[in-house]
Design an enzyme around this catalytic site. Sequence first.
Site, PDB file in Angstrom:
ATOM      1  N   GLY A   1       9.815  16.631 122.278  1.00 32.61           N
ATOM      2  CA  GLY A   1       9.316  16.714 123.663  1.00 32.61           C
ATOM      3  C   GLY A   1       7.808  16.870 123.780  1.00 32.61           C
TER       4      GLY A   1
ATOM      5  N   ARG B   1       7.837  18.891 115.111  1.00 32.24           N
ATOM      6  CA  ARG B   1       7.331  19.493 113.873  1.00 32.24           C
ATOM      7  C   ARG B   1       5.912  20.034 114.019  1.00 32.24           C
TER       8      ARG B   1
ATOM      9  N   ASP C   1      11.974  21.345 112.697  1.00 35.18           N
ATOM     10  CA  ASP C   1      12.274  20.031 112.114  1.00 35.18           C
ATOM     11  C   ASP C   1      13.777  19.822 112.262  1.00 35.18           C
TER      12      ASP C   1
ATOM     13  N   SER D   1      11.950   2.865  99.836  1.00 33.51           N
ATOM     14  CA  SER D   1      12.509   3.839  98.891  1.00 33.51           C
ATOM     15  C   SER D   1      13.705   4.522  99.553  1.00 33.51           C
TER      16      SER D   1
ATOM     17  N   TYR E   1      18.563  -2.340 119.944  1.00 34.86           N
ATOM     18  CA  TYR E   1      19.056  -3.091 118.776  1.00 34.86           C
ATOM     19  C   TYR E   1      20.205  -2.390 118.040  1.00 34.86           C
TER      20      TYR E   1
ATOM     21  N   LYS F   1      20.392   4.711 114.667  1.00 42.01           N
ATOM     22  CA  LYS F   1      20.598   4.681 116.123  1.00 42.01           C
ATOM     23  C   LYS F   1      22.001   4.165 116.466  1.00 42.01           C
TER      24      LYS F   1
ATOM     25  N   GLY G   1      14.046  -0.467 125.996  1.00 42.57           N
ATOM     26  CA  GLY G   1      13.248  -1.523 125.362  1.00 42.57           C
ATOM     27  C   GLY G   1      11.851  -0.967 125.169  1.00 42.57           C
TER      28      GLY G   1
ATOM     29  N   ARG H   1       3.221   2.343 115.243  1.00 41.81           N
ATOM     30  CA  ARG H   1       4.042   2.051 114.062  1.00 41.81           C
ATOM     31  C   ARG H   1       4.715   0.684 114.110  1.00 41.81           C
TER      32      ARG H   1
HETATM   33  C1  HXC Z   1       7.725   2.291 104.155  1.00 45.88           C
HETATM   34  C2  HXC Z   1       7.515   4.540 104.477  1.00 45.88           C
HETATM   35  C3  HXC Z   1       6.643   4.309 105.580  1.00 45.88           C
HETATM   36  C4  HXC Z   1       6.341   2.954 105.917  1.00 45.88           C
HETATM   37  C5  HXC Z   1       6.863   6.437 105.314  1.00 45.88           C
HETATM   38  N1  HXC Z   1       7.609   5.873 104.374  1.00 45.88           N
HETATM   39  N2  HXC Z   1       6.270   5.514 106.075  1.00 45.88           N
HETATM   40  N3  HXC Z   1       8.065   3.550 103.787  1.00 45.88           N
HETATM   41  N4  HXC Z   1       6.920   1.990 105.167  1.00 45.88           N
HETATM   42  N5  HXC Z   1       5.532   2.656 106.909  1.00 45.88           N
HETATM   43  C6  HXC Z   1       8.406   6.566 103.357  1.00 45.88           C
HETATM   44  C7  HXC Z   1       7.546   7.433 102.471  1.00 45.88           C
HETATM   45  O1  HXC Z   1       7.029   6.719 101.376  1.00 45.88           O
HETATM   46  C8  HXC Z   1       8.546   8.491 102.022  1.00 45.88           C
HETATM   47  O2  HXC Z   1       9.363   7.997 100.994  1.00 45.88           O
HETATM   48  C9  HXC Z   1       9.448   8.651 103.240  1.00 45.88           C
HETATM   49  O3  HXC Z   1       9.299   7.466 104.016  1.00 45.88           O
HETATM   50  C10 HXC Z   1       9.055   9.835 104.087  1.00 45.88           C
HETATM   51  O4  HXC Z   1       7.683   9.685 104.425  1.00 45.88           O
HETATM   52  P1  HXC Z   1       6.774  10.937 104.808  1.00 45.88           P
HETATM   53  O5  HXC Z   1       5.471  10.426 105.306  1.00 45.88           O
HETATM   54  O6  HXC Z   1       6.767  11.930 103.708  1.00 45.88           O
HETATM   55  O7  HXC Z   1       7.679  11.541 105.958  1.00 45.88           O
HETATM   56  P2  HXC Z   1       7.355  12.362 107.225  1.00 45.88           P
HETATM   57  O8  HXC Z   1       5.996  12.969 107.157  1.00 45.88           O
HETATM   58  O9  HXC Z   1       8.493  13.231 107.424  1.00 45.88           O
HETATM   59  O10 HXC Z   1       7.272  11.234 108.382  1.00 45.88           O
HETATM   60  C11 HXC Z   1       8.457  10.638 108.898  1.00 45.88           C
HETATM   61  C12 HXC Z   1       8.187   9.197 109.325  1.00 45.88           C
HETATM   62  C13 HXC Z   1       6.940   9.074 110.229  1.00 45.88           C
HETATM   63  C14 HXC Z   1       9.451   8.664 109.993  1.00 45.88           C
HETATM   64  C15 HXC Z   1       7.925   8.373 108.050  1.00 45.88           C
HETATM   65  O11 HXC Z   1       6.765   7.739 110.652  1.00 45.88           O
HETATM   66  C16 HXC Z   1       7.057   9.969 111.445  1.00 45.88           C
HETATM   67  O12 HXC Z   1       6.666  11.145 111.375  1.00 45.88           O
HETATM   68  N6  HXC Z   1       7.548   9.438 112.592  1.00 45.88           N
HETATM   69  C17 HXC Z   1       7.792  10.227 113.812  1.00 45.88           C
HETATM   70  C18 HXC Z   1       7.447   9.496 115.065  1.00 45.88           C
HETATM   71  C19 HXC Z   1       7.939   8.087 115.202  1.00 45.88           C
HETATM   72  O13 HXC Z   1       8.293   7.430 114.208  1.00 45.88           O
HETATM   73  N7  HXC Z   1       7.925   7.576 116.434  1.00 45.88           N
HETATM   74  C20 HXC Z   1       8.355   6.198 116.713  1.00 45.88           C
HETATM   75  C21 HXC Z   1       9.633   6.180 117.393  1.00 45.88           C
HETATM   76  S1  HXC Z   1       9.883   4.606 118.155  1.00 45.88           S
HETATM   77  P3  HXC Z   1       9.384   8.680  99.529  1.00 45.88           P
HETATM   78  O14 HXC Z   1      10.422   7.920  98.792  1.00 45.88           O
HETATM   79  O15 HXC Z   1       8.010   8.515  99.009  1.00 45.88           O
HETATM   80  O16 HXC Z   1       9.760  10.112  99.771  1.00 45.88           O
HETATM   81  C22 HXC Z   1      11.485   4.159 117.902  1.00 45.88           C
HETATM   82  C23 HXC Z   1      12.112   2.966 118.561  1.00 45.88           C
HETATM   83  C24 HXC Z   1      11.139   1.944 119.031  1.00 45.88           C
HETATM   84  O17 HXC Z   1      12.191   4.798 117.225  1.00 45.88           O
HETATM   85  C25 HXC Z   1      11.815   0.686 119.517  1.00 45.88           C
HETATM   86  C26 HXC Z   1      10.799  -0.186 120.223  1.00 45.88           C
HETATM   87  C27 HXC Z   1      11.428  -1.266 120.978  1.00 45.88           C
HETATM   88  P1  NAP Z   2       7.077   9.458 119.776  1.00 49.17           P
HETATM   89  O1  NAP Z   2       6.032   9.863 120.757  1.00 49.17           O
HETATM   90  O2  NAP Z   2       6.654   9.202 118.379  1.00 49.17           O
HETATM   91  O3  NAP Z   2       8.225  10.537 119.829  1.00 49.17           O
HETATM   92  C1  NAP Z   2       8.935  11.003 118.722  1.00 49.17           C
HETATM   93  C2  NAP Z   2       8.921  12.510 118.759  1.00 49.17           C
HETATM   94  O4  NAP Z   2       9.856  12.997 117.788  1.00 49.17           O
HETATM   95  C3  NAP Z   2       7.562  13.123 118.430  1.00 49.17           C
HETATM   96  O5  NAP Z   2       7.239  14.072 119.408  1.00 49.17           O
HETATM   97  C4  NAP Z   2       7.790  13.805 117.091  1.00 49.17           C
HETATM   98  O6  NAP Z   2       7.015  14.987 116.995  1.00 49.17           O
HETATM   99  C5  NAP Z   2       9.285  14.100 117.132  1.00 49.17           C
HETATM  100  N1  NAP Z   2       9.872  14.208 115.804  1.00 49.17           N
HETATM  101  C6  NAP Z   2       9.809  13.294 114.803  1.00 49.17           C
HETATM  102  N2  NAP Z   2      10.429  13.759 113.708  1.00 49.17           N
HETATM  103  C7  NAP Z   2      10.907  14.988 114.046  1.00 49.17           C
HETATM  104  C8  NAP Z   2      11.646  15.974 113.330  1.00 49.17           C
HETATM  105  N3  NAP Z   2      12.006  15.783 112.064  1.00 49.17           N
HETATM  106  N4  NAP Z   2      11.981  17.126 113.979  1.00 49.17           N
HETATM  107  C9  NAP Z   2      11.604  17.320 115.260  1.00 49.17           C
HETATM  108  N5  NAP Z   2      10.900  16.430 115.983  1.00 49.17           N
HETATM  109  C10 NAP Z   2      10.561  15.269 115.371  1.00 49.17           C
HETATM  110  O7  NAP Z   2       7.787   8.118 120.266  1.00 49.17           O
HETATM  111  P2  NAP Z   2       8.486   7.736 121.654  1.00 49.17           P
HETATM  112  O8  NAP Z   2       8.168   6.313 121.899  1.00 49.17           O
HETATM  113  O9  NAP Z   2       8.180   8.736 122.701  1.00 49.17           O
HETATM  114  O10 NAP Z   2      10.031   7.814 121.265  1.00 49.17           O
HETATM  115  C11 NAP Z   2      10.921   8.702 121.903  1.00 49.17           C
HETATM  116  C12 NAP Z   2      12.343   8.221 121.738  1.00 49.17           C
HETATM  117  O11 NAP Z   2      12.498   6.960 122.373  1.00 49.17           O
HETATM  118  C13 NAP Z   2      12.770   7.999 120.291  1.00 49.17           C
HETATM  119  O12 NAP Z   2      14.113   8.363 120.161  1.00 49.17           O
HETATM  120  C14 NAP Z   2      12.623   6.514 120.106  1.00 49.17           C
HETATM  121  O13 NAP Z   2      13.445   6.024 119.080  1.00 49.17           O
HETATM  122  C15 NAP Z   2      13.063   6.040 121.466  1.00 49.17           C
HETATM  123  N6  NAP Z   2      12.617   4.698 121.808  1.00 49.17           N
HETATM  124  C16 NAP Z   2      11.320   4.464 122.124  1.00 49.17           C
HETATM  125  C17 NAP Z   2      10.934   3.198 122.494  1.00 49.17           C
HETATM  126  C18 NAP Z   2       9.525   2.889 122.881  1.00 49.17           C
HETATM  127  O14 NAP Z   2       9.204   1.715 123.050  1.00 49.17           O
HETATM  128  N7  NAP Z   2       8.657   3.857 123.063  1.00 49.17           N
HETATM  129  C19 NAP Z   2      11.881   2.171 122.533  1.00 49.17           C
HETATM  130  C20 NAP Z   2      13.201   2.442 122.182  1.00 49.17           C
HETATM  131  C21 NAP Z   2      13.564   3.725 121.839  1.00 49.17           C
HETATM  132  P3  NAP Z   2       6.491  15.561 115.580  1.00 49.17           P
HETATM  133  O15 NAP Z   2       5.886  14.389 114.866  1.00 49.17           O
HETATM  134  O16 NAP Z   2       5.509  16.612 115.966  1.00 49.17           O
HETATM  135  O17 NAP Z   2       7.683  16.130 114.899  1.00 49.17           O
END
Ligand code: HXC
Ligand code: NAP
Length: 281
Positions: A17, A41, A67, A106, A148, A163, A190, A200
């Site tokens: 949030g 986190r 987390d 990985s 998706y 998902k 979407g 990302r």
């Molecule tokens: C390949 C990757 C990678 C990448 C990380 N890894 N990023 N592999 N390509 N780009 C691998 C690392 O090498 C590691 O593997 C493992 O993933 C964990 O990575 P860490 O960086 O140690 O993890 P962490 O710090 O916990 O970060 C988690 C994360 C990061 C998922 C990798 O992206 C994150 O914090 N995301 C949170 C927010 C987020 O993703 N928001 C987007 C949501 S949008 P090893 O083997 O080395 O341990 C969404 C839907 C969108 O979901 C749809 C749009 C239409």
């Molecule tokens: P975002 O800003 O990156 O939101 C993700 C949130 O999850 C961050 O606040 C992050 O905070 C938290 N998070 C990640 N790992 C966590 C963990 N291990 N424990 C607790 N919190 C964690 O992205 P967003 O676009 O708003 O996405 C929100 C939701 O919408 C997600 O479910 C995503 O899949 C979905 N979605 C988004 C889109 C889009 O286009 N934006 C489309 C389809 C679906 P910390 O990093 O501080 O933990």
Amino acid sequence: MFQKDLLQNKRILITGGGTGLGKASAQRFLELGAEVYICGRRQEVLAATERELRARTGAKIHSLPCDVRDAAAVEKMIENIWVEGQLHVLMNNAAGNFLARTEDLSLGAFQSVIGIVLMGTLHTTLSCGRRWLAAKQSGVVLNITTTYTTTGSAYVVPSAAAKAGVQALTRSLAVEWGNRGIRMNAIAPGPIPTEGAFSRLLPRPDLEVEAKKRNPLGRFGTTEEFANLAAFLVSDGSGYINGEVVTMDGGEWLQGAGEFTALGRELTEKEWAMMKPKPKA
Ligand code: HXC
Ligand code: NAP
């Protein structure tokens, strides 16, 4: 769009949030009278959001670093919330995702995303669900998935698999727990511009132009539109909606799925004219 007191006396937890769609929903819920808990986190991100939304709405918001991959940490967070009073709504919004070729990933990469999205959702849902069931209290869960989940998607395989699992969890528990007062739905959005998702998943600005062309409405969704749908689904007014996955994508996935959609857009005026029935002799 809503009555000002729509969510009065509701206590709501939003995972993830502190940013993006979760933060926008927190603001909307606060404006509609709810008391909101946000978790994530990064403590500094949560604290900044808490300060900003409290100043903007004057309502009760609390932030709890957690987390969601850690079941024990989730249980402790939920216990701490329950000490102050029961939650009425859980919104599972936290997610992890990145664009990558699957053969390059990985095991840790899979575990990271599946841990956040599927296991994280399971941890919070079980912690809240068991409490609601034991106390014979009603509850509402809103899960955030993607468009998706049914089709799958190349290059985001850990997210697609996780998902899809959340969607199955949503529909399964909607039935298993529905007769005991727990309602469970999902939103499948979407593309909606947020720093977390777009940094990302859309690495170049010109890809945004292409992405908009794939949408019948020619634009991305907004965080406000998302927050309004979330408020609607968690409110008591939608009490008969259970086990539903509401797609909110401007029609994007249907446009991609239609057999003749892309072909039809390529045809010239002359070709359209040729397709018309010939005048009968
Ligand atoms: C390949 C990757 C990678 C990448 C990380 N890894 N990023 N592999 N390509 N780009 C691998 C690392 O090498 C590691 O593997 C493992 O993933 C964990 O990575 P860490 O960086 O140690 O993890 P962490 O710090 O916990 O970060 C988690 C994360 C990061 C998922 C990798 O992206 C994150 O914090 N995301 C949170 C927010 C987020 O993703 N928001 C987007 C949501 S949008 P090893 O083997 O080395 O341990 C969404 C839907 C969108 O979901 C749809 C749009 C239409
Ligand atoms: P975002 O800003 O990156 O939101 C993700 C949130 O999850 C961050 O606040 C992050 O905070 C938290 N998070 C990640 N790992 C966590 C963990 N291990 N424990 C607790 N919190 C964690 O992205 P967003 O676009 O708003 O996405 C929100 C939701 O919408 C997600 O479910 C995503 O899949 C979905 N979605 C988004 C889109 C889009 O286009 N934006 C489309 C389809 C679906 P910390 O990093 O501080 O933990």
